[in-house]
Design a protein around this motif. Structure first.
Motif, PDB file in Angstrom:
ATOM      1  N   TYR A  58       2.025   8.090   3.039  1.00  0.00           N
ATOM      2  CA  TYR A  58       1.780   8.925   1.852  1.00  0.00           C
ATOM      3  C   TYR A  58       3.049   9.065   1.021  1.00  0.00           C
ATOM      4  O   TYR A  58       3.017   8.912  -0.206  1.00  0.00           O
ATOM      5  N   ASN A  59       4.159   9.361   1.691  1.00  0.00           N
ATOM      6  CA  ASN A  59       5.433   9.525   0.973  1.00  0.00           C
ATOM      7  C   ASN A  59       5.828   8.228   0.266  1.00  0.00           C
ATOM      8  O   ASN A  59       6.344   8.251  -0.863  1.00  0.00           O
ATOM      9  N   LYS A  60       5.585   7.104   0.948  1.00  0.00           N
ATOM     10  CA  LYS A  60       5.902   5.815   0.350  1.00  0.00           C
ATOM     11  C   LYS A  60       5.076   5.583  -0.923  1.00  0.00           C
ATOM     12  O   LYS A  60       5.604   5.199  -1.966  1.00  0.00           O
ATOM     13  N   LEU A  61       3.770   5.829  -0.812  1.00  0.00           N
ATOM     14  CA  LEU A  61       2.889   5.646  -1.969  1.00  0.00           C
ATOM     15  C   LEU A  61       3.205   6.656  -3.069  1.00  0.00           C
ATOM     16  O   LEU A  61       3.124   6.346  -4.267  1.00  0.00           O
ATOM     17  N   PHE A  62       3.567   7.873  -2.639  1.00  0.00           N
ATOM     18  CA  PHE A  62       3.914   8.923  -3.590  1.00  0.00           C
ATOM     19  C   PHE A  62       5.106   8.501  -4.447  1.00  0.00           C
ATOM     20  O   PHE A  62       5.097   8.625  -5.674  1.00  0.00           O
ATOM     21  N   ILE A  63       6.158   7.974  -3.766  1.00  0.00           N
ATOM     22  CA  ILE A  63       7.349   7.536  -4.476  1.00  0.00           C
ATOM     23  C   ILE A  63       7.051   6.290  -5.312  1.00  0.00           C
ATOM     24  O   ILE A  63       7.499   6.171  -6.465  1.00  0.00           O
ATOM     25  N   GLU A  64       6.267   5.351  -4.736  1.00  0.00           N
ATOM     26  CA  GLU A  64       5.917   4.137  -5.486  1.00  0.00           C
ATOM     27  C   GLU A  64       5.176   4.475  -6.775  1.00  0.00           C
ATOM     28  O   GLU A  64       5.389   3.841  -7.814  1.00  0.00           O
ATOM     29  N   ASN A  65       4.321   5.487  -6.701  1.00  0.00           N
ATOM     30  CA  ASN A  65       3.548   5.888  -7.874  1.00  0.00           C
ATOM     31  C   ASN A  65       4.428   6.449  -8.984  1.00  0.00           C
ATOM     32  O   ASN A  65       4.052   6.443 -10.157  1.00  0.00           O
ATOM     33  N   MET A  66       5.622   6.918  -8.615  1.00  0.00           N
ATOM     34  CA  MET A  66       6.534   7.507  -9.599  1.00  0.00           C
ATOM     35  C   MET A  66       7.709   6.592  -9.912  1.00  0.00           C
ATOM     36  O   MET A  66       8.664   7.012 -10.545  1.00  0.00           O
ATOM     37  N   THR A  67       7.642   5.343  -9.439  1.00  0.00           N
ATOM     38  CA  THR A  67       8.781   4.439  -9.589  1.00  0.00           C
ATOM     39  C   THR A  67       8.465   3.292 -10.541  1.00  0.00           C
ATOM     40  O   THR A  67       7.383   2.697 -10.486  1.00  0.00           O
ATOM     41  N   ASP A  68       9.425   2.988 -11.398  1.00  0.00           N
ATOM     42  CA  ASP A  68       9.329   1.845 -12.302  1.00  0.00           C
ATOM     43  C   ASP A  68       9.651   0.577 -11.516  1.00  0.00           C
ATOM     44  O   ASP A  68      10.746   0.446 -10.951  1.00  0.00           O
ATOM     45  N   ALA A  69       8.705  -0.344 -11.461  1.00  0.00           N
ATOM     46  CA  ALA A  69       8.848  -1.538 -10.625  1.00  0.00           C
ATOM     47  C   ALA A  69      10.014  -2.416 -11.058  1.00  0.00           C
ATOM     48  O   ALA A  69      10.686  -3.034 -10.223  1.00  0.00           O
ATOM     49  N   GLN A  70      10.296  -2.474 -12.336  1.00  0.00           N
ATOM     50  CA  GLN A  70      11.327  -3.393 -12.830  1.00  0.00           C
ATOM     51  C   GLN A  70      12.736  -2.929 -12.481  1.00  0.00           C
ATOM     52  O   GLN A  70      13.588  -3.734 -12.096  1.00  0.00           O
ATOM     53  N   THR A  71      12.999  -1.631 -12.594  1.00  0.00           N
ATOM     54  CA  THR A  71      14.368  -1.128 -12.421  1.00  0.00           C
ATOM     55  C   THR A  71      14.590  -0.351 -11.126  1.00  0.00           C
ATOM     56  O   THR A  71      15.726  -0.149 -10.718  1.00  0.00           O
TER      57      THR A  71
END
Length: 326
Positions: free
Chosen positions: A158-171
């Protein structure tokens, strides 16, 4: 029904009860003398047969109980408190690990019940019963550990997905979803701990020019370079947000006497200068920025006001340093 309970059948019932418990002791009313009705061989090390009274029995059990579990025997230490408890409920019990003849500790359940006539205040003889629950306890602990492991795995995912959802993939910086989440945390920290809040707005110089002249690969390179420099220059604990294609926001709470805001620009520019000197690109990577370092205002619920001030400072710098400004 009683006529069917022959002495033999009563004995069978008694044997069945004995098979359920490792130890059965009757404690007399008033004298507290103990009578051992049954004691299995795994508890021979307790030498229960030589115990004459309740307090001696309690001390023997306490000594044989694993030290971390001894608090569970607290009620048993006071016969009057024990009596009062048994006047209110049918029995009391506790679970603890008891040392056996093989010197290993095994989970047991100690149950004490009033053996007087039901609902009668006359007679306060007690039965002390010790039951082996080690196998059941081990199974429950294994089940608990398995469940705890599953919960930990789900929480991690959940924490991983939570952070991924708030993270810009490029930078690898946070996106606008991360802005709202970390903004609230930063404001709360600055208010509760009497800190200032650092807010910086940064804009990559000439991104459109780079894309139009050298291709989008050059623009991507510039964006990655600036975001990398920001991560090195930003004060400790900063949240770095990519708010747009070439726009970034940095914020964090800091002690009021922190010198990190003053060194931010110097570090950022040194990182970009080093990159430009060590990479044989037909273009230069540069950025304009502006920041504020102020205490949060009373009732402040967002950083919008400080972002606006920092944005104005950024545009002033861009006017002076960006030859490709629009």
């Amino acid at each position: 029904m009683d006529r069917y309970l022959t002495e033999q059948r009563k004995a069978s019932i008694g044997n069945a009860i004995k098979s359920l418990y490792q130890l059965i002791v009757l404690v007399e009313d008033e004298t507290y003398i103990c009578h051992v009705a049954d004691c299995n061989k795994e508890l021979d090390n307790l030498k229960i047969s030589s115990v004459n009274d309740y307090y001696s029995l309690y001390k023997t059990l306490q000594k044989a109980t694993y030290f971390e579990d001894r608090d569970s025997l607290a009620l048993l230490s006071n016969i009057d408190a024990l009596h009062d408890a048994l006047m209110k409920q049918v029995y009391i019990s506790c679970e603890c690990r008891i040392r056996h003849t093989d010197l290993k500790y095994y989970w047991s359940r100690i149950t004490i019940c009033n053996s007087s006539i039901e609902d009668s205040p006359i007679g306060h003889e007690y039965l002390i019963l010790i039951e082996d629950i080690h196998t059941q306890k081990d199974a429950l602990l294994a089940e608990y550990n398995e469940m705890a492991g599953t919960i930990a795995s789900l929480k991690e995912e959940y924490n991983k997905l939570f952070i991924e959802n708030m993270t810009d993939a490029q930078t690898g910086c946070y996106n606008r979803k991360g802005l709202k989440y970390f903004e609230a945390i930063a404001l709360k920290d600055s208010v509760e701990n009497n800190k200032n809040i650092f807010v910086c707005v940064l804009d990559l110089n000439g991104l459109k020019y780079l894309n139009d002249t050298y291709g989008h690969g050059a623009g991507d390179t510039a964006i990655a370079t600036v975001s990398g420099a920001l991560k090195k220059a930003a004060p400790n604990g900063s949240s770095i947000i990519r708010t747009g294609g070439d726009e970034f926001l940095v914020f964090c709470p800091l002690d009021k006497d922190s010198t990190q805001p003053d060194s931010f620009g110097k570090i950022l520019e040194e990182e970009l200068t080093t990159y430009n000197k060590t990479h044989d690109n037909p273009f230069q990577v540069a950025a304009s920025y502006g920041f504020v370092f102020l205490p949060p205002k009373e009732g402040m619920e967002s950083l919008d006001e400080y972002i606006e001030v920092a944005d104005e400072k950024m545009y002033k710098m861009k006017e002076e340093t960006d030859p490709h400004k629009r």
